[in-house]
Design an enzyme around this catalytic site. Structure first.
Site, PDB file in Angstrom:
ATOM      1  N   ASP A  51       8.660   5.875   8.732  1.00  0.00           N
ATOM      2  CA  ASP A  51       7.783   5.315   7.697  1.00  0.00           C
ATOM      3  C   ASP A  51       8.175   5.916   6.343  1.00  0.00           C
ATOM      4  O   ASP A  51       8.914   6.900   6.271  1.00  0.00           O
ATOM      5  CB  ASP A  51       6.324   5.667   8.052  1.00  0.00           C
ATOM      6  CG  ASP A  51       5.310   4.968   7.146  1.00  0.00           C
ATOM      7  OD1 ASP A  51       5.649   3.939   6.518  1.00  0.00           O
ATOM      8  OD2 ASP A  51       4.160   5.469   7.061  1.00  0.00           O
ATOM      9  N   GLU A  99      11.446   4.379   1.821  1.00  0.00           N
ATOM     10  CA  GLU A  99      12.052   3.630   0.695  1.00  0.00           C
ATOM     11  C   GLU A  99      12.832   4.543  -0.237  1.00  0.00           C
ATOM     12  O   GLU A  99      13.812   4.057  -0.825  1.00  0.00           O
ATOM     13  CB  GLU A  99      10.953   2.891  -0.069  1.00  0.00           C
ATOM     14  CG  GLU A  99      10.234   1.835   0.747  1.00  0.00           C
ATOM     15  CD  GLU A  99       9.289   2.416   1.792  1.00  0.00           C
ATOM     16  OE1 GLU A  99       8.810   3.546   1.566  1.00  0.00           O
ATOM     17  OE2 GLU A  99       9.075   1.778   2.820  1.00  0.00           O
ATOM     18  N   ASP A 145       2.616  -2.816   5.030  1.00  0.00           N
ATOM     19  CA  ASP A 145       1.155  -2.899   4.949  1.00  0.00           C
ATOM     20  C   ASP A 145       0.688  -4.276   4.507  1.00  0.00           C
ATOM     21  O   ASP A 145       0.492  -4.525   3.320  1.00  0.00           O
ATOM     22  CB  ASP A 145       0.641  -1.811   4.000  1.00  0.00           C
ATOM     23  CG  ASP A 145       1.000  -0.422   4.511  1.00  0.00           C
ATOM     24  OD1 ASP A 145       1.353  -0.310   5.704  1.00  0.00           O
ATOM     25  OD2 ASP A 145       0.924   0.533   3.725  1.00  0.00           O
TER      26      ASP A 145
END
Ligand code: MIG
Length: 817
Positions: free
Chosen positions: A415, A418, A499
């Site tokens: 997770d 980025e 999300d």
């Protein structure tokens, strides 16, 4: 805004032929074209005098070159590979491509152009951190290509919004779109996929901009017939794929960027997650409830709650005091454990936290422009960020996974990669995204600036995770799930779309989003079923789980603090629908698993838009609320409240209704009844669907295999069922079972033939149920040439059925009219 004029290369002065490449020197700059394959050319242009050397972390697989045909005349250099031709204009340096038959496409409207680009002109303007040191590449290279008026434009990965990408502009720069400071955009996302698929009648071609730098695609937004590519990388580098079908383009793209990893079978089962399963007791209770309620489940995901103070690779000493026991309890129920891993390493230098200590000692963290380890804020507080460009750092990171793997964890969920970083403790007022500075240094010995490697951060983290799993467990298949990524990430990980919200719009948009991921080469993809943000509700959940049955990766996940979202959380009626949807998923596993093999062999997406299977039906190409699941199934989901029936376009083929088993009359469209729990599913005529028995999890053996033949009166059909142990690497050395199946349409009926099973994998003993779907009950059935009295007519399914023990031998059933 009047942009400064572009510089252009000018005429070609000299050129030289290399075995599989052309090198042309212009007045300014040079063009190199490589014959990558009989259907793929790679084009590079540098305004300078040399091309950039390949990067150590560049993660494309090696391909053998192919022969390049070359001839020249006064006006142009002509290049040929078997299925693609290119013409390089000697005066301007512009390129045009054509099929061997002479149909032109992807024509440069002008040669590549370049100019100095100020960071402020890009979406990278992020305050002082955006500054690049003097001398760092800031040359922006532009390329304008003509789009034919009838060309549909697809691809570009996970961005929500319309499937057809024409008339829009896209940025390729991985960002946490859910963090404060970013709005939920369609333009840019967690993953960067600079991949375009252009489709016009009888000709599809593709382009992959091989630049990990910040880049943009203007797909006919400015001028509707112009595609403008821009990269900050100072050099143009793209692969051109000859098609001529969308399926061929995806195959060509994944030949270059790598095929999707073959997941273990359990990864195709149902996964349950939530941010907030905060203790061993809670996790066990979830597992137990699935079993009590008889709902199949293959994996539970552990979110950041399991960590000690959000320190990556630790377990909370009280709430998860005996992690090996927690995981063993799940395994005993046939459930795998997947643990989340964030890249941010808590900068905790006082409590003997080994990841921070050893990481600093080993020089494993990204260094800021000043050469000191860069830190930013994430869940653990102030954190350091591993430099995944370094091979030794990836290895070191993979070794840290021992803390999870020793407890028995089966898969790794990456997770925040980025990477997502903010400028103060999370949740503090005024919190803003604070990315790694563009001028931060990455790679060995300051080899590159972050601005070049940023887009790869997620992919390289997933790679570190997958390689770490493979090293520690060489007998098992790694399984990794990632949020961020760049084209090629499919080699190491499945992806979820981050999300989303518990809203009808987010259910709807999951369809083009996942289909576009498939076109960009990522076959194993899903969105959070039920939605992440906000509270889901009964009708939405019922609709979402019935669609989720067909997501290549099927996971229910939600935010901490949202209302419960497990399949039973919305009352008995919805629970029954959810149970049925998940059971259908398990019935479909033999088909889906064969598709996973096809994805691994040739990049073929499991879930894809109609254009993939019906390239000649141009009127169907923009459709995004009907999708194909492999070549045999078409789904037509409902994604609006209160809707109980919907319009379904029928692509040119024979179609059956999966639920009634009935063949549909030929027509262009129909209205399908679709109350909750009855998602319209259609089977293409000629399909041979392979279904399994419902299991609590894939840890239980398949005891029944149903082979359902749907004859097409106009054409024969065939399929090869691919099976293996579902785990491990034997499949790479012959450990497969392949069963070739064929339907023939005879004058008065049909026949189904099953060839003898081939390959070294022996499925456990099981029953074989053969079904032939027919308009009406036949007079009889012949099995292996003999009239059978053991068959029966299943009126509800409109199928003639016969059962036998699966002995791996050839069989044939035939209708006696
Ligand atoms: O800042 O780990 O997209 O799936 O539950 C939020 C907590 C961090 C974002 C992920 C989401 C996950 C959540 N994470």
């Amino acid at each position: 805004m009047d942009a400064p004029a572009l510089a252009h290369p000018g005429p070609i002065l000299t050129w030289e032929r290399q075995p599989a490449a052309l090198l042309a020197r212009h007045e300014r700059g040079l063009t190199r074209i490589d014959a990558v394959a009989p259907d793929i050319l790679r084009v590079r242009f540098s305004p300078g005098s040399a091309l950039q050397p390949p990067r150590a972390w560049g993660s494309l697989p090696d391909l053998p070159a192919t022969e390049l045909g070359l001839s020249g005349d006064d006006e142009a250099l002509h290049l040929f590979v078997e299925r693609l031709a290119a013409r390089l204009d000697r005066t301007s340096g512009a390129l045009t491509f054509a099929t061997p038959g002479g149909s032109e496409f992807a024509r440069d409207l002008a040669p590549p152009g370049w100019r100095e680009v100020a960071i402020e002109e890009t979406a990278l303007a992020q305050g002082p951190d955006a500054e690049l040191p003097p001398g760092a590449a800031r040359t922006g290279v532009f390329l304008r290509k003509r789009l034919a008026p009838d060309e549909g434009c697809f691809g570009l990965g996970q961005r929500p919004g319309r499937l057809d990408r024409r008339h829009r502009r896209f940025t390729n720069w991985t960002v946490d779109i859910s963090s404060p400071g970013h709005c939920r955009g369609e333009e840019n996302m967690y993953q960067a996929h600079p991949v375009l698929l252009a489709v016009r009648p009888r000709l599809a071609w593709g382009l992959f901009l091989h630049s990990t730098w910040y880049s943009t695609f203007d797909v006919g937004a400015g001028d509707s017939d112009v595609l403008t590519l821009f990269t900050l990388g100072g050099e143009l580098d793209y692969y051109l794929f000859a098609g001529p079908t969308p399926a061929a383009v995806v195959e060509q793209l994944t030949r270059v960027t790598g095929r999707p990893a073959l997941p273990p079978l359990w990864a195709l089962g149902y996964h349950q997650s939530r941010w907030g399963y905060a203790s061993d007791a809670e996790v066990r209770a979830v597992a137990r409830t699935f079993r009590e309620r008889d709902i199949p489940l293959d994996a539970i995901h552990l979110d950041i709650d399991y960590m000690d103070g959000f320190r990556v690779f630790t377990w909370h000493p009280q709430r998860f005091a005996a992690p090996a026991e927690t995981v063993a309890a799940l395994h005993a129920e046939g459930i795998r454990a997947v643990a989340i891993v964030d890249p941010g390493v808590k900068k905790d230098l006082t409590s003997g936290y080994p990841v921070a200590d050893a990481g600093l000692r080993g020089g494993h963290f990204v260094r800021g422009p000043d050469g000191e380890p860069f830190s930013g804020w994430v869940w653990p507080g102030e954190s350091l960020f591993p430099d995944f460009c370094r091979a030794d750092t990836r290895r070191w990171w993979g070794e840290q996974q021992a803390a999870l793997l020793d407890a028995g964890v089966d898969g790794i969920w990456c997770d925040m990669n980025e990477p997502a970083i903010v400028d103060r403790p999370i949740g503090t007022e005024g919190e803003r995204a604070r990315p790694i500075p563009l001028a931060a240094r990455q790679g060995e010995a300051g080899e590159a600036l972050h601005v070049e490697t940023h887009n790869l951060y997620g992919t390289l983290m997933a790679r570190a995770a997958a390689e770490g799993l493979a090293r520690r467990r060489p007998q098992r298949r790694p399984w990794v799930l990632t949020r961020a990524g760049y084209t090629g990430v499919q080699r190491w990980a499945a992806s979820w779309m981050g999300d989303n919200r518990s809203s009808w719009e987010d259910l709807e948009t999951s369809l083009p989003q996942l289909a576009s991921m498939g076109l960009a080469g990522s076959a194993h993809v899903g969105v959070d079923i039920g939605g992440f943000y906000g509270d889901c509700f009964a009708e939405l959940f019922a609709r979402w789980i019935e669609v989720g049955t067909f997501y290549p990766f099927m996971r229910n996940h939600t935010q901490c603090g949202s209302r419960p979202q497990e399949p039973w959380a919305f009352g008995p009626q919805v629970e029954a629908l959810a149970r049925a949807a998940i059971r259908l998923r398990y019935r479909l596993l033999p088909y889906l698993y064969t598709l996973a093999h096809l994805a691994h062999r040739r990049g073929e997406p499991l879930l894809r838009p109609l254009l993939y299977d019906f390239p000649d039906a141009a009127h169907l190409h923009p459709i995004e609320d009907q999708l194909m699941v492999g070549p045999q199934l078409m789904i037509a989901p409902v994604y609006r409240p209160g809707v109980r029936r919907r319009l379904v376009e029928l692509p040119p083929a024979t179609w059956y209704d999966l639920r009634t088993g009935a063949r549909l009359a030929k027509r262009d469209a129909l209205i399908a009844e679709a109350p909750p729990g009855a998602l319209p599913i259609f089977v293409r005529g000629g399909a041979i669907l392979t279904l399994g028995n419902v299991r609590r999890s894939t840890m239980e053996p398949l005891t029944e295999l149903t082979i359902e033949a749907y004859p097409d009166p106009q054409a024969p059909g065939e399929w090869t069922l691919i099976e293996d142990a579902g785990e491990g690497l034997d499949y790479q050395h012959g450990g497969l079972a392949e069963t070739h199946l064929a339907i023939a349409s005879l004058r008065d009926g049909a026949a189904l033939s099953i060839a003898a099973r081939s390959g070294a994998y022996q499925p456990p003993p099981r029953r074989l149920i053969l079904r032939l779907h027919l308009p009406e009950a036949p007079a009889g059935l012949r099995l292996d040439g003999r009239t059978s009295d053991a068959w029966r007519w299943r009126a509800a399914e409109r199928a003639a059925e016969i059962a036998l023990a699966d002995d791996g031998a050839a069989h044939r059933i035939e209708v006696i009219p």
